[in-house]
Design a protein around this motif. Structure first.
Motif, PDB file in Angstrom:
ATOM      1  N   GLY A 174      -6.609  -4.416  -0.238  1.00 16.85           N
ATOM      2  CA  GLY A 174      -5.456  -3.812   0.406  1.00 16.85           C
ATOM      3  C   GLY A 174      -5.814  -3.250   1.760  1.00 16.85           C
ATOM      4  O   GLY A 174      -6.900  -2.709   1.966  1.00 16.85           O
ATOM      5  N   GLY A 205      -3.265  -5.914  -5.625  1.00 19.39           N
ATOM      6  CA  GLY A 205      -3.136  -5.927  -4.173  1.00 19.39           C
ATOM      7  C   GLY A 205      -2.488  -7.175  -3.646  1.00 19.39           C
ATOM      8  O   GLY A 205      -2.072  -7.219  -2.502  1.00 19.39           O
ATOM      9  N   ASP A 262       0.845  -1.172   0.000  1.00 16.32           N
ATOM     10  CA  ASP A 262       0.000   0.000   0.000  1.00 16.32           C
ATOM     11  C   ASP A 262       0.886   1.229   0.000  1.00 16.32           C
ATOM     12  O   ASP A 262       0.398   2.346  -0.036  1.00 16.32           O
ATOM     13  CB  ASP A 262      -0.884   0.024   1.239  1.00 16.32           C
ATOM     14  CG  ASP A 262      -2.109  -0.834   1.041  1.00 16.32           C
ATOM     15  OD1 ASP A 262      -2.473  -1.467   2.021  1.00 16.32           O
ATOM     16  OD2 ASP A 262      -2.670  -0.859  -0.046  1.00 16.32           O
TER      17      ASP A 262
END
Length: 487
Positions: A101, A223, A18
């Motif tokens: 995420g 992700g 992230d």
């Protein structure tokens, strides 16, 4: 023992990148520093919002009961809603984090808190109030579970200090809501609705730091990528800093670890290749590759410890002001007493995780915190008004079992996927265990007409909390225990 050195070697399963720029992945130093500061701000603001929805209600529970026509039993049910929501929605957090995420899930959680807090004061019915509260608690639940994962992935060499910072912010938000809600209600016109809705603004602000990570984090399959992106260099530099700063302390831990450190080196071997190349992408391990925490005795001990400390915490947040008010303490003073209880967690939430990571056995900390709880319950029964400030302080110390539990989650698993699994299991199972406690207190209070039986129940629950806390504090790794049971 599972020291911070062990924690540094771990990886996170749900979705590390992230980050806009992974440290060590070739980004400019200024960009890396900016994103790290933004992440710290997001963690702190998120922690500030994880309890005001609960403690603000505790400060105004009598007014809310009168406004919505609640009985004592229904109010007890209302105080059981937080652990129920945490158990139900917290178990979904790892799956949502793999899909979207962690940053996106936490960002959505903050938005859910803000929305729920705006809506619930004006539903006009008990059912509507509970439903809107559940929406806010859903956002709290997923953030509860993902905070240890985010802390471990971003700050693998500073798990204790960052957990302490996060826990301090959580305690500060908890105590501020308890202390300020009643005066804020009077300043805004004297209605409980305005006192409760005011906390939505803080949740709305907490959305903002996560937005850059959501925009740059990608979705879906993106992700799942880059489990080890940049962590090799980050772990290496963290190790160098620790080696320079810790000196003989590191040597002492090496001696204490004994042959266990060799086992950890072997176990970490297959994962080290992934961590060697900063910026390399790798798939997040499947659930099948993660440890099966239900086979671990330590995981069960930690889950029960988490559940019993949550029971005590939610009884305190929901009912402690009422205990003082029934003893003749004014409403605003009762709110301040709850704030004193919660504010004790600000310094201790920073000290306890750091102390825990330096001890070979964390059980004595759990025992000491539990004894403070027993003393406070005895005082609330014998002299609730006369020693109110002392009992509030002791309860505040006892409630610091929460940061200890969070620290143990990071210490009892070797791998990032293990931490994610253990965090979800301990919190979801623990909150399920804690559901009946606040409800039983409400029922006992209504039918007995006093606080003798509820306080006896609280004291009785503290005894097994001390026992399982001592078990969870032993130097064990869930990966070792699950591997042993699989053979």
């Amino acid at each position: 023992m599972a020291s911070e050195e062990t924690l540094r070697t771990t990886s996170v399963s749900t979705r590390v990148p992230d980050r806009i720029e992974s440290p060590g992945a070739g980004g400019r130093p200024g960009t890396r520093a900016w994103t790290t500061r933004l992440m710290i701000l997001g963690i702190v603001l998120t922690a500030l919002n994880l309890r005001p929805a609960i403690t603000s209600l505790g400060a105004l529970l009598e007014e809310v009961r009168a406004g919505l026509g609640m009985s004592g039993s229904v109010a007890g049910l209302l105080t059981s809603v937080p652990p129920l929501c945490f158990a139900l929605f917290g178990s979904l957090a790892p799956r949502l984090a793999r899909r979207f995420g962690p940053a996106a899930v936490v960002c959505a959680g903050m938005a859910a808190i803000a929305t729920g807090l705006v809506v619930r004061p004006y539903t006009g019915t008990t059912a509507g109030f509970v439903a809107a509260s559940a929406l806010a608690l859903m956002g709290i639940a997923v953030s509860n579970v993902l905070m240890p994962v985010i802390v471990k992935s971003w700050f693998p060499d500073r798990v204790g200090s960052m957990t302490g910072l996060y826990s301090m912010a959580l305690a500060l938000g908890t105590s501020a809501a308890a202390a300020v809600t009643v005066p804020l209600t009077e300043a805004l016109g004297g209605t409980w609705q305005t006192g409760l809705i005011a906390w939505a603004a803080l949740a709305a602000v907490a959305v903002l730091p996560w937005l850059p990570f959501v925009r740059t984090g990608g979705a879906g399959g993106a992700g799942r990528a880059a489990e080890g992106a940049g962590r090799g260099a980050a772990d290496g530099s963290g190790l160098a800093r620790r080696d320079e700063g810790d000196g003989s302390a590191s040597a002492r831990r090496d001696v204490a670890a004994g042959s266990g450190s060799a086992r950890r080196d072997v176990a970490a071997g297959s994962g080290s290749a992934r961590r060697e190349a900063p910026g390399a992408s790798g798939a997040v391990p499947d659930d099948a590759a993660a440890p099966r925490v239900t086979r671990s005795r330590t995981a069960w001990a930690l889950a029960v410890f988490f559940g019993l400390q949550a029971t005590a915490a939610y009884i305190t947040m929901g009912w402690m002001p009422q205990i003082f008010r029934d003893a003749g303490v004014p409403a605003d003073t009762a709110g301040v007493l709850l704030a004193v209880t919660m504010v004790m967690g600000v310094p201790l939430a920073f000290v306890i995780p750091r102390l825990a990571t330096r001890l070979p056995h964390q059980g004595p900390i759990a025992v000491a915190l539990g004894l403070c709880g027993l003393l406070s319950y005895a005082g609330l029964y014998l002299a609730p008004a006369g020693g109110a400030w002392v009992w509030a302080l002791l309860l505040g110390v006892s409630n610091c079992s929460f940061p200890l539990a969070l620290t143990l989650v990071g210490m009892r698993a070797r791998t990032g996927e293990g931490v994610a699994k253990l965090s979800a299991f301990a919190q979801s199972t623990g909150y399920l265990i804690s559901i009946p406690g606040p409800l039983l207190v409400g029922v006992l209070y209504q039918h007995s007409g006093g606080w003798g039986l509820p306080l006896a129940l609280m004291a009785a629950l503290m005894v097994p909390q001390i026992a399982v806390g001592a078990l969870a504090g032993r130097d064990r790794m869930i990966e070792d225990e699950t591997a042993a049971t699989a053979r």
